[in-house]
Write an enzyme that holds these catalytic residues in place. Structure first.
Site, PDB file in Angstrom:
ATOM      1  N   HIS A  43       0.865  -1.182   0.000  1.00  0.00           N
ATOM      2  CA  HIS A  43       0.000   0.000   0.000  1.00  0.00           C
ATOM      3  C   HIS A  43       0.903   1.234   0.000  1.00  0.00           C
ATOM      4  O   HIS A  43       1.161   1.822   1.054  1.00  0.00           O
ATOM      5  CB  HIS A  43      -0.911  -0.010   1.218  1.00  0.00           C
ATOM      6  CG  HIS A  43      -1.927   1.091   1.234  1.00  0.00           C
ATOM      7  ND1 HIS A  43      -3.083   1.020   1.962  1.00  0.00           N
ATOM      8  CD2 HIS A  43      -1.963   2.297   0.614  1.00  0.00           C
ATOM      9  CE1 HIS A  43      -3.780   2.133   1.805  1.00  0.00           C
ATOM     10  NE2 HIS A  43      -3.112   2.923   0.989  1.00  0.00           N
ATOM     11  N   ARG A  45       1.893   4.945  -0.126  1.00  0.00           N
ATOM     12  CA  ARG A  45       1.185   6.194   0.144  1.00  0.00           C
ATOM     13  C   ARG A  45       1.923   7.360  -0.506  1.00  0.00           C
ATOM     14  O   ARG A  45       3.132   7.279  -0.769  1.00  0.00           O
ATOM     15  CB  ARG A  45       1.032   6.411   1.653  1.00  0.00           C
ATOM     16  CG  ARG A  45       0.117   5.371   2.286  1.00  0.00           C
ATOM     17  CD  ARG A  45       0.029   5.549   3.794  1.00  0.00           C
ATOM     18  NE  ARG A  45      -0.774   4.482   4.386  1.00  0.00           N
ATOM     19  CZ  ARG A  45      -2.085   4.530   4.554  1.00  0.00           C
ATOM     20  NH1 ARG A  45      -2.748   5.608   4.176  1.00  0.00           N
ATOM     21  NH2 ARG A  45      -2.731   3.518   5.092  1.00  0.00           N
ATOM     22  N   HIS A  50       6.344   4.479   3.815  1.00  0.00           N
ATOM     23  CA  HIS A  50       6.755   3.071   3.887  1.00  0.00           C
ATOM     24  C   HIS A  50       7.018   2.573   2.471  1.00  0.00           C
ATOM     25  O   HIS A  50       8.090   2.842   1.937  1.00  0.00           O
ATOM     26  CB  HIS A  50       5.756   2.208   4.674  1.00  0.00           C
ATOM     27  CG  HIS A  50       4.313   2.537   4.504  1.00  0.00           C
ATOM     28  ND1 HIS A  50       3.672   2.506   3.290  1.00  0.00           N
ATOM     29  CD2 HIS A  50       3.374   2.898   5.420  1.00  0.00           C
ATOM     30  CE1 HIS A  50       2.401   2.821   3.456  1.00  0.00           C
ATOM     31  NE2 HIS A  50       2.182   3.069   4.729  1.00  0.00           N
ATOM     32  N   GLU A  73      -2.597  -1.620  -3.138  1.00  0.00           N
ATOM     33  CA  GLU A  73      -3.653  -0.841  -2.485  1.00  0.00           C
ATOM     34  C   GLU A  73      -3.342   0.643  -2.571  1.00  0.00           C
ATOM     35  O   GLU A  73      -2.169   1.041  -2.542  1.00  0.00           O
ATOM     36  CB  GLU A  73      -3.757  -1.228  -1.007  1.00  0.00           C
ATOM     37  CG  GLU A  73      -4.090  -2.686  -0.765  1.00  0.00           C
ATOM     38  CD  GLU A  73      -4.203  -3.031   0.708  1.00  0.00           C
ATOM     39  OE1 GLU A  73      -4.748  -4.090   1.024  1.00  0.00           O
ATOM     40  OE2 GLU A  73      -3.725  -2.218   1.539  1.00  0.00           O
ATOM     41  N   THR A 110      -3.269   4.778   9.256  1.00  0.00           N
ATOM     42  CA  THR A 110      -3.620   3.526   8.586  1.00  0.00           C
ATOM     43  C   THR A 110      -5.042   3.652   8.073  1.00  0.00           C
ATOM     44  O   THR A 110      -5.799   4.544   8.500  1.00  0.00           O
ATOM     45  CB  THR A 110      -3.491   2.335   9.557  1.00  0.00           C
ATOM     46  OG1 THR A 110      -3.713   1.120   8.839  1.00  0.00           O
ATOM     47  CG2 THR A 110      -4.490   2.444  10.705  1.00  0.00           C
ATOM     48  N   HIS A 200      -7.374  -6.018   7.810  1.00  0.00           N
ATOM     49  CA  HIS A 200      -7.079  -4.997   8.799  1.00  0.00           C
ATOM     50  C   HIS A 200      -7.204  -5.586  10.206  1.00  0.00           C
ATOM     51  O   HIS A 200      -8.293  -5.938  10.658  1.00  0.00           O
ATOM     52  CB  HIS A 200      -7.961  -3.754   8.695  1.00  0.00           C
ATOM     53  CG  HIS A 200      -7.296  -2.545   9.319  1.00  0.00           C
ATOM     54  ND1 HIS A 200      -6.479  -1.699   8.604  1.00  0.00           N
ATOM     55  CD2 HIS A 200      -7.278  -2.091  10.577  1.00  0.00           C
ATOM     56  CE1 HIS A 200      -6.011  -0.756   9.396  1.00  0.00           C
ATOM     57  NE2 HIS A 200      -6.480  -0.977  10.618  1.00  0.00           N
TER      58      HIS A 200
END
Length: 255
Positions: A43, A45, A50, A73, A110, A200
């Protein structure tokens, strides 16, 4: 069979906290696949805190070479910026097997909620069409109890049920209502022609109860708990190996 896709964001967080290349996201990915994981998730961002664009391309190449799925994602509405070409552009280049669209804001720690399908359906529909044109299966992040039928109307292939509230309720010893909401959502999604993913805060403590109660879950994406558990369960062996290096002639308890 429910498939396990391992989210490697936390490996990238640890790497970025120090700079350099360790721990190596690609090595971690290979280790997960060697252990039997069915796929990989990232994922990225926009702030690259990260996973980065270069991680995406490296894992896309690995997934292709190993014959497994990459699940990418991201928020398709987040604006491109230096180092982040935008989610659609990343999918155009990486061609993940699955694109999971998530409505997270730039500042969120998150993902913590699904789409408002009544509000977002019309904006999502052309993006879903574009992503499917790249060969991506498209999944939409959805709250338990939400109008998942609208996700099907927008052209999605699957939903991913946001399981944070279930995990919290399970930890508190009161999972029944949350499980029932997830199960009902899965049934309605299936009736609408959608596949069902989940993710999640799923963990070793709650996963079995979840998949036993929620019908037709095709894939779970797990990262934070899995990496945390791996730290604990792998520390003993690692410490013993360090001690063996320092004291090779000293007898140690068996690994």
């Amino acid at each position: 069979m429910t498939r396990l896709s391992v989210n490697l964001n936390k490996v990238a967080v640890l790497r970025n906290s120090r700079g350099g290349a360790e721990p190596d996201v690609l090595r971690a990915a290979r280790t997960c696949l060697d252990a039997g994981a069915h796929g990989l998730t990232l994922h990225p961002r926009p702030d690259a805190r990260h996973a980065r664009a270069d991680d995406v391309m490296a894992l896309a190449a690995l997934a292709t070479a190993r014959g497994v799925e990459l699940n990418l994602e991201g928020n398709p509405f987040a604006a491109p910026r230096p180092g982040y070409p935008g989610f659609i552009a990343l999918c155009r280049e990486a061609r993940p097997a699955q694109a999971t669209l998530v409505p997270d804001d730039d500042g969120q720690i998150t993902s913590d909620h699904g789409f408002d399908f009544a509000r977002d359906r019309e904006r999502l529909a052309p993006l879903i069409t574009e992503l499917r044109g790249f060969g991506c299966r498209v999944s939409l992040f959805a709250d338990a109890g939400s109008a998942v039928e609208s996700a099907a109307e927008a052209g999605a292939d699957r939903i991913e049920i946001y399981t944070g509230p279930f995990a919290e309720a399970h930890a508190a010893g009161t999972p029944d209502d949350a499980l029932a909401a997830c199960a009902d959502t899965a049934r309605r999604a299936s009736a609408a022609g959608l596949g069902v993913n989940a993710g999640h805060d799923l963990s070793q403590a709650n996963l079995r109860d979840f998949v036993a109660a929620v019908p037709g879950v095709e894939e779970v994406s797990i990262g934070h708990a899995l990496i945390s558990e791996a730290l604990y369960e792998g520390l003993d062996t690692t410490i013993r190996r360090y001690l063996t290096l320092l004291h090779p002639l000293r007898p140690l308890r068996a690994l």
